[in-house]
Design an enzyme around this catalytic site. Structure first.
Site, PDB file in Angstrom:
ATOM      1  N   ARG A  83       3.384  57.419 -63.137  1.00  0.00           N
ATOM      2  CA  ARG A  83       4.781  57.069 -63.412  1.00  0.00           C
ATOM      3  C   ARG A  83       5.185  57.375 -64.851  1.00  0.00           C
ATOM      4  O   ARG A  83       6.343  57.696 -65.114  1.00  0.00           O
ATOM      5  CB  ARG A  83       5.029  55.590 -63.104  1.00  0.00           C
ATOM      6  CG  ARG A  83       5.103  55.359 -61.614  1.00  0.00           C
ATOM      7  CD  ARG A  83       5.323  53.916 -61.305  1.00  0.00           C
ATOM      8  NE  ARG A  83       5.707  53.742 -59.910  1.00  0.00           N
ATOM      9  CZ  ARG A  83       5.772  52.575 -59.305  1.00  0.00           C
ATOM     10  NH1 ARG A  83       5.470  51.467 -59.973  1.00  0.00           N
ATOM     11  NH2 ARG A  83       6.127  52.501 -58.046  1.00  0.00           N
TER      12      ARG A  83
ATOM     13  N   LYS B  73       3.879  47.852 -40.106  1.00  0.00           N
ATOM     14  CA  LYS B  73       4.845  47.086 -39.318  1.00  0.00           C
ATOM     15  C   LYS B  73       6.086  47.852 -38.915  1.00  0.00           C
ATOM     16  O   LYS B  73       6.701  48.526 -39.723  1.00  0.00           O
ATOM     17  CB  LYS B  73       5.260  45.852 -40.114  1.00  0.00           C
ATOM     18  CG  LYS B  73       4.117  44.875 -40.278  1.00  0.00           C
ATOM     19  CD  LYS B  73       4.596  43.584 -40.888  1.00  0.00           C
ATOM     20  CE  LYS B  73       3.548  42.503 -40.686  1.00  0.00           C
ATOM     21  NZ  LYS B  73       3.922  41.262 -41.340  1.00  0.00           N
TER      22      LYS B  73
ATOM     23  N   GLY C  60       4.927  53.771 -50.907  1.00  0.00           N
ATOM     24  CA  GLY C  60       3.861  53.600 -51.888  1.00  0.00           C
ATOM     25  C   GLY C  60       2.486  53.962 -51.361  1.00  0.00           C
ATOM     26  O   GLY C  60       1.725  54.691 -52.007  1.00  0.00           O
TER      27      GLY C  60
ATOM     28  N   GLY D   7       9.562  51.069 -52.374  1.00  0.00           N
ATOM     29  CA  GLY D   7      10.641  50.258 -51.807  1.00  0.00           C
ATOM     30  C   GLY D   7      11.991  50.946 -51.935  1.00  0.00           C
ATOM     31  O   GLY D   7      12.818  50.912 -51.018  1.00  0.00           O
TER      32      GLY D   7
HETATM   33  P1  ADP Z   1       4.071  52.793 -47.152  1.00  0.00           P
HETATM   34  O1  ADP Z   1       3.692  51.985 -48.378  1.00  0.00           O
HETATM   35  O2  ADP Z   1       3.643  54.226 -47.289  1.00  0.00           O
HETATM   36  O3  ADP Z   1       5.510  52.633 -46.790  1.00  0.00           O
HETATM   37  P2  ADP Z   1       3.230  50.692 -45.370  1.00  0.00           P
HETATM   38  O4  ADP Z   1       3.180  49.751 -46.523  1.00  0.00           O
HETATM   39  O5  ADP Z   1       4.294  50.526 -44.382  1.00  0.00           O
HETATM   40  O6  ADP Z   1       3.225  52.213 -45.919  1.00  0.00           O
HETATM   41  O7  ADP Z   1       1.863  50.607 -44.552  1.00  0.00           O
HETATM   42  C1  ADP Z   1       0.628  50.875 -45.144  1.00  0.00           C
HETATM   43  C2  ADP Z   1      -0.480  50.059 -44.525  1.00  0.00           C
HETATM   44  O8  ADP Z   1      -0.502  50.180 -43.124  1.00  0.00           O
HETATM   45  C3  ADP Z   1      -1.829  50.518 -45.023  1.00  0.00           C
HETATM   46  O9  ADP Z   1      -2.393  49.506 -45.823  1.00  0.00           O
HETATM   47  C4  ADP Z   1      -2.628  50.740 -43.739  1.00  0.00           C
HETATM   48  O10 ADP Z   1      -3.948  50.241 -43.816  1.00  0.00           O
HETATM   49  C5  ADP Z   1      -1.824  49.988 -42.706  1.00  0.00           C
HETATM   50  N1  ADP Z   1      -2.057  50.502 -41.354  1.00  0.00           N
HETATM   51  C6  ADP Z   1      -1.797  51.737 -40.891  1.00  0.00           C
HETATM   52  N2  ADP Z   1      -2.195  51.863 -39.614  1.00  0.00           N
HETATM   53  C7  ADP Z   1      -2.734  50.672 -39.233  1.00  0.00           C
HETATM   54  C8  ADP Z   1      -3.326  50.172 -38.037  1.00  0.00           C
HETATM   55  N3  ADP Z   1      -3.435  50.942 -36.965  1.00  0.00           N
HETATM   56  N4  ADP Z   1      -3.767  48.889 -38.028  1.00  0.00           N
HETATM   57  C9  ADP Z   1      -3.631  48.119 -39.140  1.00  0.00           C
HETATM   58  N5  ADP Z   1      -3.084  48.524 -40.291  1.00  0.00           N
HETATM   59  C10 ADP Z   1      -2.637  49.790 -40.348  1.00  0.00           C
HETATM   60 MG    MG Z   2       3.270  49.853 -48.618  1.00  0.00          MG
END
Ligand code: ADP
Ligand code: MG
Length: 397
Positions: free
Chosen positions: A39, A201, A354, A377
């Site tokens: 960053r 989620k 992230g 975010g």
């Molecule tokens: P980003 O930060 O890229 O937006 P998220 O915060 O939504 O992504 O999700 C990231 C998390 O989702 C990671 O820590 C990963 O371990 C978890 N994850 C991905 N697939 C699964 C799964 N099948 N079961 C449990 N956790 C998962």
């Molecule tokens: Mg995340």
């Protein structure tokens, strides 16, 4: 609405003036040292451009979550050290007090070309966007630059309030780049346009799905999110992460999305993350009741890669599996590598989120993407179509 950037400022606006620049130096620290300076490096082009045009640069940033008062562990001092290493030709003046008079003195010192002020969240009114604080901050510069895309979804005194009192208020080069890539994908994507969503989620990404669905040619869904859709299809999901209160919504989406929606056809499962060595691939309708899906399977990874490599615009948010634990990184790796290949054939590839950005960095594929967003975010809110207050407050072009 297009926003003014530092490129729109005249030399008279810039030369000999104090540029008050909000950056996002919210970096991870380890034992008093910056452990990831991505960053900080991302803000250098803006800082350098302003210095080159004869401005003096006053930097504002938050770090961590102090509660409106100084806390040593959230001091920006380690950032000042790293900045000194990254800008060896400049003397960096770090103002370790939150006293605005002290800060004011430093901003008027003609020999201080780069001044970094202590953590904005040490100031009581920062997160409440206190008007008095915003006015106080506005006294520290002759014009305002917001280069903190990662904080633009927060209406704080240093990201939003100050822009009303200090004009011109313009975007920095990083902010401009973020808005160009993310905005471009939403407004006029080259087709085929493919979106890849994953992560833990569905609930956090419903608005993004709704916003992207009418715009994309294909929407690929992996991560634990896929399991909620499996449930909606009446499949056994075993011990996988399923959001019971989102199953009805997933059903509705399945009915509406038609063949735009591409779900995994197979899954990597095991009895738990501590039993990763017994991971094996199964068809999506054969997830064992005592096991959980931790990644998309190899057939799905191949299908996703094919869809990505056929696209002209790809936007990706959320890992395909628990990429932090091998071998459940394979699906995420396949998506990242397919995007890297797509970039080479002329596609615009964008990574937001992230954890997705961290996965790409870990695979050393950052430079193989058209753009990796610095705002987790903020990029999500932008893709949801929300107005980012830190952007809205800047001058229109
Ligand atoms: P980003 O930060 O890229 O937006 P998220 O915060 O939504 O992504 O999700 C990231 C998390 O989702 C990671 O820590 C990963 O371990 C978890 N994850 C991905 N697939 C699964 C799964 N099948 N079961 C449990 N956790 C998962
Ligand atoms: Mg995340």
């Amino acid at each position: 609405m297009k926003k003014k950037t530092i490129k729109d400022l005249s030399d008279a606006d810039v030369r000999g003036k104090r540029a008050l620049v909000r950056v996002d130096f919210n970096v991870p620290l380890d034992n008093g040292r910056v452990s990831d300076d991505t960053r900080i490096r991302a803000a250098l082009p803006t800082i350098q451009a302003l210095l080159d045009r004869g401005a003096r640069v006053i930097l504002l940033s938050h770090l961590g979550r102090p509660k409106g008062k100084p806390e040593v562990k959230y001091s920006l001092e380690p950032v000042a050290h790293r900045l000194t290493e990254l800008l060896p030709a400049q003397k960096i003046t770090f103002i370790e007090t939150t006293d605005t008079d002290e800060a004011m003195k430093a901003t008027h010192d003609p020999n201080a070309h780069v001044v970094l002020l202590e953590n904005t969240r040490f100031l009581g009114g920062e997160e409440t966007n206190d008007e008095r604080l915003a006015r106080g901050l506005s006294q520290l510069g002759d014009f305002y630059v917001n280069d903190a895309f990662g904080s633009a979804h927060r209406a704080h005194a240093s990201t939003e309030g100050v822009a009303h009192y200090l004009k011109p208020a313009v975007a920095g080069l990083l902010m401009e780049r973020e808005l160009e890539y993310l905005g471009g994908a939403l407004e006029n994507p080259k087709q085929p346009f493919v979106a890849v969503l994953g992560g833990a989620k569905v609930s956090g990404k419903v608005d993004v799905i709704e916003r992207l669905l009418p715009k994309v040619d294909k929407l690929l869904i992996g991560g634990a999110m896929a399991c909620t859709f499996f449930k909606a299809m009446g499949l056994e999901t075993g011990k996988s992460l399923v959001e019971a209160d989102r199953v009805a919504m997933a059903k509705d989406l399945l009915a509406r999305a038609g063949d735009k929606l591409l779900l995994p056809v197979d899954a990597m499962v095991s009895s738990g993350l501590d039993a990763a060595q017994s991971a094996h691939a199964v068809a999506r309708d054969a997830i064992p009741p005592h096991e959980a899906m931790f990644d998309i399977g190899p057939k799905s990874a191949a299908a996703f890669a094919e869809a990505i490599m056929g696209a002209k615009t790809v936007i990706w948010n959320g890992p395909m599996g628990v990429f932090e634990t091998k071998p459940f990184d394979a699906g995420t790796r396949a998506v990242a590598e397919a995007m890297a290949k797509a970039t080479k054939t002329g596609a615009t590839t964008i990574v937001g989120g992230g954890d997705s950005a961290a996965a790409v960095a870990e695979m050393k594929l950052e430079d193989a993407m058209s753009h990796v967003s610095t705002g987790g975010g903020a990029s999500l809110e932008f893709l949801e179509g929300k107005v980012l207050p830190g952007v809205a407050a800047l001058d229109d072009r």
